[in-house]
Scaffold this motif. Sequence first.
Motif, mmCIF file in Angstrom:
data_model
loop_
_atom_site.group_PDB
_atom_site.id
_atom_site.type_symbol
_atom_site.label_atom_id
_atom_site.label_comp_id
_atom_site.label_asym_id
_atom_site.label_seq_id
_atom_site.Cartn_x
_atom_site.Cartn_y
_atom_site.Cartn_z
ATOM 1 N N UNK A 69 0.828 -1.204 0.000
ATOM 2 C CA UNK A 69 0.000 0.000 0.000
ATOM 3 C C UNK A 69 0.864 1.256 0.000
ATOM 4 N N UNK A 70 1.910 1.236 0.819
ATOM 5 C CA UNK A 70 2.787 2.403 0.904
ATOM 6 C C UNK A 70 3.593 2.585 -0.375
ATOM 7 N N UNK A 71 3.921 1.476 -1.052
ATOM 8 C CA UNK A 71 4.632 1.602 -2.322
ATOM 9 C C UNK A 71 3.726 2.166 -3.420
ATOM 10 N N UNK A 72 2.469 1.782 -3.377
ATOM 11 C CA UNK A 72 1.518 2.376 -4.310
ATOM 12 C C UNK A 72 1.458 3.885 -4.095
ATOM 13 N N UNK A 73 1.369 4.258 -2.838
ATOM 14 C CA UNK A 73 1.352 5.686 -2.488
ATOM 15 C C UNK A 73 2.620 6.377 -2.968
ATOM 16 N N UNK A 74 3.763 5.733 -2.707
ATOM 17 C CA UNK A 74 5.050 6.340 -3.030
ATOM 18 C C UNK A 74 5.269 6.485 -4.541
ATOM 19 N N UNK A 75 4.941 5.444 -5.306
ATOM 20 C CA UNK A 75 5.161 5.497 -6.754
ATOM 21 C C UNK A 75 4.352 6.617 -7.390
ATOM 22 N N UNK A 76 3.122 6.754 -6.946
ATOM 23 C CA UNK A 76 2.273 7.804 -7.494
ATOM 24 C C UNK A 76 2.791 9.187 -7.097
ATOM 25 N N UNK A 77 3.088 9.355 -5.806
ATOM 26 C CA UNK A 77 3.541 10.659 -5.335
ATOM 27 C C UNK A 77 4.898 11.028 -5.921
ATOM 28 N N UNK A 78 5.783 10.037 -6.084
ATOM 29 C CA UNK A 78 7.106 10.330 -6.619
ATOM 30 C C UNK A 78 7.030 10.745 -8.077
ATOM 31 N N UNK A 79 6.200 10.051 -8.853
ATOM 32 C CA UNK A 79 6.070 10.389 -10.268
ATOM 33 C C UNK A 79 5.579 11.820 -10.439
ATOM 34 N N UNK A 98 8.331 14.437 -9.155
ATOM 35 C CA UNK A 98 9.416 14.703 -10.101
ATOM 36 C C UNK A 98 8.972 15.681 -11.187
ATOM 37 N N UNK A 99 7.715 15.530 -11.609
ATOM 38 C CA UNK A 99 7.189 16.457 -12.619
ATOM 39 C C UNK A 99 6.988 17.854 -12.030
ATOM 40 N N UNK A 100 6.345 17.916 -10.867
ATOM 41 C CA UNK A 100 6.049 19.221 -10.276
ATOM 42 C C UNK A 100 7.323 19.967 -9.882
ATOM 43 N N UNK A 109 -4.265 6.475 0.430
ATOM 44 C CA UNK A 109 -5.365 7.169 -0.252
ATOM 45 C C UNK A 109 -5.315 8.682 -0.044
ATOM 46 N N UNK A 110 -5.017 9.096 1.170
ATOM 47 C CA UNK A 110 -4.976 10.536 1.439
ATOM 48 C C UNK A 110 -3.787 11.184 0.723
ATOM 49 N N UNK A 111 -2.688 10.439 0.588
ATOM 50 C CA UNK A 111 -1.529 10.959 -0.136
ATOM 51 C C UNK A 111 -1.838 11.173 -1.613
ATOM 52 N N UNK A 112 -2.669 10.307 -2.168
ATOM 53 C CA UNK A 112 -3.074 10.480 -3.567
ATOM 54 C C UNK A 112 -3.808 11.812 -3.732
ATOM 55 N N UNK A 113 -4.699 12.114 -2.783
ATOM 56 C CA UNK A 113 -5.404 13.397 -2.817
ATOM 57 C C UNK A 113 -4.428 14.560 -2.685
ATOM 58 N N UNK A 114 -3.449 14.416 -1.775
ATOM 59 C CA UNK A 114 -2.459 15.488 -1.573
ATOM 60 C C UNK A 114 -1.674 15.762 -2.854
ATOM 61 N N UNK A 115 -1.294 14.706 -3.539
ATOM 62 C CA UNK A 115 -0.532 14.861 -4.773
ATOM 63 C C UNK A 115 -1.377 15.525 -5.862
ATOM 64 N N UNK A 116 -2.650 15.151 -5.937
ATOM 65 C CA UNK A 116 -3.540 15.777 -6.922
ATOM 66 C C UNK A 116 -3.654 17.277 -6.653
ATOM 67 N N UNK A 117 -3.735 17.647 -5.389
ATOM 68 C CA UNK A 117 -3.805 19.061 -5.031
ATOM 69 C C UNK A 117 -2.510 19.790 -5.404
ATOM 70 N N UNK A 118 -1.372 19.107 -5.271
ATOM 71 C CA UNK A 118 -0.103 19.730 -5.655
ATOM 72 C C UNK A 118 0.002 19.892 -7.173
ATOM 73 N N UNK A 119 -0.600 18.964 -7.899
ATOM 74 C CA UNK A 119 -0.670 19.124 -9.357
ATOM 75 C C UNK A 119 -1.493 20.365 -9.712
#
Length: 511
Positions: free
Chosen positions: A17-27, A30-32, A164-174
């Motif tokens: 679960x944490x790796x799913x979170x990490x891969x999404x947030x890291x990708x 790196x772009x942001x 799940x909450x990290x996914x939302x955080x990353x979307x907000x940073x996008x």
Amino acid sequence: MSNTTENNKRIAKNTLLLYFRMLFTMAVSLYTSRVVLNTLGVEDFGIYNVVGGVVAMFGFLNSAMSSSTQRYITFELGKNNFDQLKKVFSTSVYIHAFISIVILILAETIGLWFLYNKMTIPMERMDAALWVYQGAIASTIVLIMSVPYNATIIAHEKMSAFAYISVLEVILKLLIVYLLLIGDFDKLKLYAALMFGIQVIIRLIYGRYCKKNFPETKLQQTKDWKQFKEMLEFAGWNLWGNCAAIAFTQGVNILLNLFFGPAVNAARGVAVQVQNAVNQFSLNFQTALNPQITKSYATGDYAYMHKLIFRSSKFTFFLLLFLSLPIQLETETILTIWLKNVPEHTVNFLRLILCVTLIDATANPLMISAAATGKVKLYQSVIGGILLAILPISYVALKLGGNPESVFIVHLSVCAIAFITRLFIIRPMIQLNLSNYFKEVILRCFAVTFVSLFLPTGAIYLTDDSLVGFVIVCLACMFSVSIAAYFLGFEKDEKQFINKKILSVINKIKR
């Protein structure tokens, strides 16, 4: 089913679960990072990093208490003492509220004075720097008040919430990146304000999740002064260790600003971004495993605790080597592809800081095991004292005419000394066999590293500087580390576990 089997399954599930979170947030990160650097410019990006670092220096108070909160909540949960767990949580909330007030006072007095009188910031950007500073103070206070809630989630090993909450955080940073590109406003001011807004939203979500799922997070009045004193005493010794951490991170960052200006801070900021991205792989694995280390100590299961420490240290090293070796060998190419505009010194900074990361991440299970005992006086005073030396030694090196890279060389050397010292301090605290640790962790890590270098080194000499050559070198690194880790790093039962998982995946694909 045995408790050990259940624990292993829980660790594996939480890690995924944490790796799913990490891969999404890291990708996305790196772009942001690339867009933010190009949008703000090198100077403003450097200002954001160094000014935020001034506020982070006051965060050492919170960092110390965070370790205490995490340890006591996890310990009481491991002992199934629910009444004491409620007291610990409420006590930690009151302590963090007090810390917030102290940090606010320090930041608005000493911190402001330092910003205006000591920082190397162009006068025309001072107003924007003040926006960044005030936003960083507000964000820090929000983060401080989140600590007891996040610690509870980790103690209960509910890592899906973080994912799940990290996914939302990353979307907000996008969304922030998009607003930076279209916004007709001072970019640095806008970035600081929006980052604070995200912190508030995420804090409210974590608080709501905890109140809904964990009854102990309902705040109650408590006058358990013994608990209050015990937690503060634990935090007090951690405070010394965290002073050292602040010194060799934000303290060194400010030193670089004083000697070389914001452009070098930008280079360090980029290197730290990559370091954090790589480090997330180890942090995710260790975050899933750390509660089990504390709980096994709470129940007196030293054999299982030692096994967890060995595996955590070893697997963390292999994972980071798998990720960092391609970056070490192809640093310049990777940074150029990622950023296009690479600040000077970034290549050397990144190579050195990744070596530091390998040592620190491998040592982290030792730190967790020390915290699990609750007896951190000797550990923190000695290790904190060693790490605190990084700042004055770096200052002397720069004063004698050293280049910016010299501070990272100092950092790497001192971290190696601290790692060895940790082993001798931890040994009597948890009855750790140093001979076994040396054979099972250190020797295996050295052997895997040595063997892993042959194939990628050959690939570098046999290929050119083209994109194809770059891909070949990266694949050679990953292949060689994987093979070396499997045959030289893993024990027999670990190989069997890996083989079983691979066969399971293959069978699912065939179906």
